[in-house]
Design a protein around this motif. Sequence first.
Motif, mmCIF file in Angstrom:
data_model
loop_
_atom_site.group_PDB
_atom_site.id
_atom_site.type_symbol
_atom_site.label_atom_id
_atom_site.label_comp_id
_atom_site.label_asym_id
_atom_site.label_seq_id
_atom_site.Cartn_x
_atom_site.Cartn_y
_atom_site.Cartn_z
ATOM 1 N N UNK A 19 0.821 -1.208 0.000
ATOM 2 C CA UNK A 19 0.000 0.000 0.000
ATOM 3 C C UNK A 19 0.862 1.268 0.000
ATOM 4 N N UNK A 20 1.840 1.345 0.903
ATOM 5 C CA UNK A 20 2.648 2.554 0.994
ATOM 6 C C UNK A 20 3.466 2.778 -0.270
ATOM 7 N N UNK A 21 3.973 1.702 -0.860
ATOM 8 C CA UNK A 21 4.732 1.841 -2.094
ATOM 9 C C UNK A 21 3.837 2.387 -3.205
ATOM 10 N N UNK A 22 2.642 1.843 -3.317
ATOM 11 C CA UNK A 22 1.745 2.292 -4.378
ATOM 12 C C UNK A 22 1.267 3.716 -4.134
ATOM 13 N N UNK A 23 1.035 4.056 -2.885
ATOM 14 C CA UNK A 23 0.631 5.423 -2.576
ATOM 15 C C UNK A 23 1.730 6.404 -2.971
ATOM 16 N N UNK A 24 2.979 6.018 -2.724
ATOM 17 C CA UNK A 24 4.099 6.882 -3.066
ATOM 18 C C UNK A 24 4.250 7.053 -4.569
ATOM 19 N N UNK A 25 3.641 6.157 -5.336
ATOM 20 C CA UNK A 25 3.714 6.225 -6.799
ATOM 21 C C UNK A 25 2.451 6.811 -7.415
ATOM 22 N N UNK A 26 1.640 7.444 -6.581
ATOM 23 C CA UNK A 26 0.485 8.167 -7.090
ATOM 24 C C UNK A 26 -0.830 7.429 -7.028
ATOM 25 N N UNK A 37 -14.651 -4.027 0.427
ATOM 26 C CA UNK A 37 -14.673 -4.929 1.578
ATOM 27 C C UNK A 37 -13.648 -4.498 2.630
ATOM 28 N N UNK A 38 -13.467 -3.191 2.761
ATOM 29 C CA UNK A 38 -12.523 -2.651 3.728
ATOM 30 C C UNK A 38 -11.104 -2.538 3.216
ATOM 31 N N UNK A 39 -10.773 -3.243 2.127
ATOM 32 C CA UNK A 39 -9.430 -3.201 1.548
ATOM 33 C C UNK A 39 -9.232 -1.908 0.766
ATOM 34 N N UNK A 40 -8.037 -1.365 0.866
ATOM 35 C CA UNK A 40 -7.639 -0.261 0.006
ATOM 36 C C UNK A 40 -7.123 -0.845 -1.310
ATOM 37 N N UNK A 41 -7.701 -0.415 -2.417
ATOM 38 C CA UNK A 41 -7.352 -0.938 -3.734
ATOM 39 C C UNK A 41 -7.147 0.233 -4.688
ATOM 40 N N UNK A 42 -6.033 0.294 -5.408
ATOM 41 C CA UNK A 42 -5.829 1.427 -6.316
ATOM 42 C C UNK A 42 -6.917 1.515 -7.378
ATOM 43 N N UNK A 43 -7.539 2.677 -7.483
ATOM 44 C CA UNK A 43 -8.483 2.937 -8.568
ATOM 45 C C UNK A 43 -7.756 3.410 -9.823
ATOM 46 N N UNK A 44 -6.764 4.256 -9.619
ATOM 47 C CA UNK A 44 -5.930 4.745 -10.713
ATOM 48 C C UNK A 44 -4.683 5.362 -10.102
ATOM 49 N N UNK A 45 -3.711 5.645 -10.957
ATOM 50 C CA UNK A 45 -2.469 6.253 -10.500
ATOM 51 C C UNK A 45 -2.361 7.645 -11.119
ATOM 52 N N UNK A 46 -2.455 8.642 -10.273
ATOM 53 C CA UNK A 46 -2.371 10.017 -10.740
ATOM 54 C C UNK A 46 -0.932 10.508 -10.772
ATOM 55 N N UNK A 47 -0.714 11.683 -11.297
ATOM 56 C CA UNK A 47 0.648 12.211 -11.425
ATOM 57 C C UNK A 47 1.199 12.668 -10.081
ATOM 58 N N UNK A 48 2.472 12.378 -9.874
ATOM 59 C CA UNK A 48 3.113 12.844 -8.644
ATOM 60 C C UNK A 48 3.375 14.337 -8.685
ATOM 61 N N UNK A 49 3.469 14.868 -9.898
ATOM 62 C CA UNK A 49 3.717 16.305 -10.066
ATOM 63 C C UNK A 49 2.468 17.005 -10.590
ATOM 64 N N UNK A 50 1.302 16.614 -10.063
ATOM 65 C CA UNK A 50 0.039 17.186 -10.539
ATOM 66 C C UNK A 50 0.017 18.685 -10.291
ATOM 67 N N UNK A 51 -0.591 19.440 -11.191
ATOM 68 C CA UNK A 51 -0.729 20.881 -10.962
ATOM 69 C C UNK A 51 -1.563 21.152 -9.718
#
Length: 832
Positions: free
Chosen positions: A440-447, A454-468
């Motif tokens: 989770x933390x690795x994926x969060x760090x990648x946007x 069901x209570x699980x955190x699951x990536x919906x999409x990966x946004x830009x780390x340098x978003x405006x």
Amino acid sequence: MKTDVKALVVGGGAIGASIAYHLARAGWSEVMLLERDELTSGSTWHAAGLLPLFNMSYAVSHIHDYSVKFYKTLEEETGLNAGFYVVGNLRMAQTDERMDEYRLYASTAETVGIHYEWLTPAEIKERWPLVRTEDLKGAIFHPEDGYINPADVTQAMAKGARQRGVTIERRWQVDGYAWAGDHWEVTCTKMVEKGGNLVPSEEQVVVKAEHVVTATGNHAQRTARLLGIKMPAIPVEHQYIVTEPDPALVEWRKSNPEHPVLRDADAKWYVREERGGWILGPYERNAPARFEYGVPDSFRADLFPLDLERIEEEYMSMIHRIPSSEEVGLKDDYNGPICYTPDGNPLVGPAPGLRNMWLAEGFSFGITAAGGTGKYLADVMVHGEAEIDMASLDPRRYGDWMTTEYAARKNEEAYEHVYILHHPDEERPACRPLRTAPAYDRMKARGAQFGQVNGWERPNYFGPLDAPEDFDHEARSFRRGGWWQYAVEEAKAIREGVGLIDASAFTKHLVRGPGATAFLDWLTCNRLPKVGRINLTYALTEAGTTRTEYTIVRLAEDEYYLVSAGAWTAYDGDWLRQAAEEGRDRFGWIDVHDVTTQWGVFAVAGPKSRDLLREVVKDADPASVLGNKRFPWLSMRTIELGMCPVRAIRVAYTGELGWELHHPIEMQNYLFDLLEGAGETHGLKLVGARAQNWLRQEKSYRAFGHELGRDATPLEADLPRFVDLSKDFRGKAAMEATGIRSKCVTVLIDGPEDADPWGREALYAGEERVGRLTSGGYSVAFGKSIGMGYVRPEQAAPGTKLKVKMLDGLWDAEVQPDSPYDPENARIRADG
């Protein structure tokens, strides 16, 4: 008092009375209802009695629609006036986005057959001049609903139940439930009044009941303790106020009909007339949960102190909307408990882990839902299934990971969100993150932008780390949200290169033992795979409809690894365990074990996926280990990726060459780093659930809870290749007898430039409604909107021209051949 009945209903509010009535109407004799106090003494007595048809859920819309129609028949049947005032329901919008919400709802309403009308601000003002309209965008109007007297409708249903042979006993409290092998033994204590309180007497009776239904309202937590289960039905304070007569309203009513129930959703309130004045019911922030651990014995038909400061904003907005109310004083106030659940939908269906125990709990709109709940729950109990899929209301949609604290905080959030915009892509923040996979933390760090399943955190999409700075990841939309462009790039990466999807939330069960093979062969409709192979199959209900979808991996002769939808872990597990227990005498010993949290899953897919995995696979011949000869499509191999042992499955929900990598979850971070490092030279892209959902529709892959459910058979889902009619299996005869009432299709849509369907829209052939979408999205392969759904069989042929109702317009759609993208599966079978 009877001591031996077919069905015992516990709880004498509107819900319990309706269930007892409908069980008797469905043909069950010997039905008894128990109420610990007086009928309607729970939340029913202080409910405002509103009957809103508006609901974004297909199943709940059916329930509400049935209630409104049913209540209109009660007086003719029982002679009692149910107190139904058919004044209509006007739901106003202050913003264009709110109007988009109404447009999406309206298409869903059409699939149910609910009538509605659109009104402009000028039309509202012309019909109801007391309403200020200059800041409105419009409104949706339901002319056929309104409000009802909760006590009157409950008494009418109770009388109807008695007329059909139901016994109703008051002042009896249930103090214990015990399963006796083929029936319940329910210990009941006579309640007596003492000093203004109800207290138990020494008189006790044990009632034998084949079935028990609990409809205990605010007492749900006590019921849960008695049954030894978890139940996230906890009340939240709801207050409403009644004003003194409004002279302007009194004058208006001298020559005009009553106002409809007014709802200013953006202001978070409803208002209706009451004896020349107004009732204001707000859904404000910070309304607290109450009775988390049970209702005090001293609390009967009682209320909480009013907190006017908490609803000051809503009160002032009522004055803004109805200016004549400004000078009117307050006459009465109510602040009482109303049950909620974390998602706002009630708990209707089997109690987890128990036989013949049924729950009807957690109703935040209990009067509206009572009639339909009684009808559809009775259908499930008496006939095995209802005509609509009730899975979205099943109590087993919540697992044992849920705690009282979680339920209380999420219920408060659900209350607050009653009038907050219900975006199809909404993700509510309370109690998150809670269940997280190691990466989770690795994926969060990648946007990663997460959703919850069901209570699980699951990536919906990966946004830009340098978003405006003006990019808002929390921005939701009824059209294409800010996330859409990133999901497009992720979908393209799977189609053109290689992507990695975190699928750790998948439900996983191990089924093994001497009886496992015979049991699963009977439980599912497809042939079982050979050892080392996999198969897609379906478990059916007794009515022949789809109960669950499984990917079955055969690990050994009598050992199977079952993978199913992540949202349904407790739902699938409870049913599997009960079925195995019931089948042991017939098949032999069967062990069912939930291993969901032991195995993480990464899906690696795309034409470059084999190249990536060859970088890290450890084998004497790494060049051939992933080729078709050693690792064919629809097979499983235990391989080593670096230092991580992996149960690799050659399958891809995206329809591209790919593997699911089931790994010990404690090694997930190591495996993620390994794959990410190897993927640098192959252009590996992290991919979320939204892009995956689009890609599976291009392959016509059905999804449980969408195309697959308890209201359609696998043959109606157009999946005959997964049904082996040469063998006997559970539900086979019912499935064949049902025939093809409707058929699942995939459609490509020439829709709006800024919107895609969400899977809730009506389908038309010309001017005639012929079906509905169950999934929707965007196709990167075809460059247009895509959807899946059900139509009449005569409209299911490829090439059939249809229309999809989106944003209150009809848009061209065409039925596609099954799997419009790569119909020969050449890409998913590719060798190399």
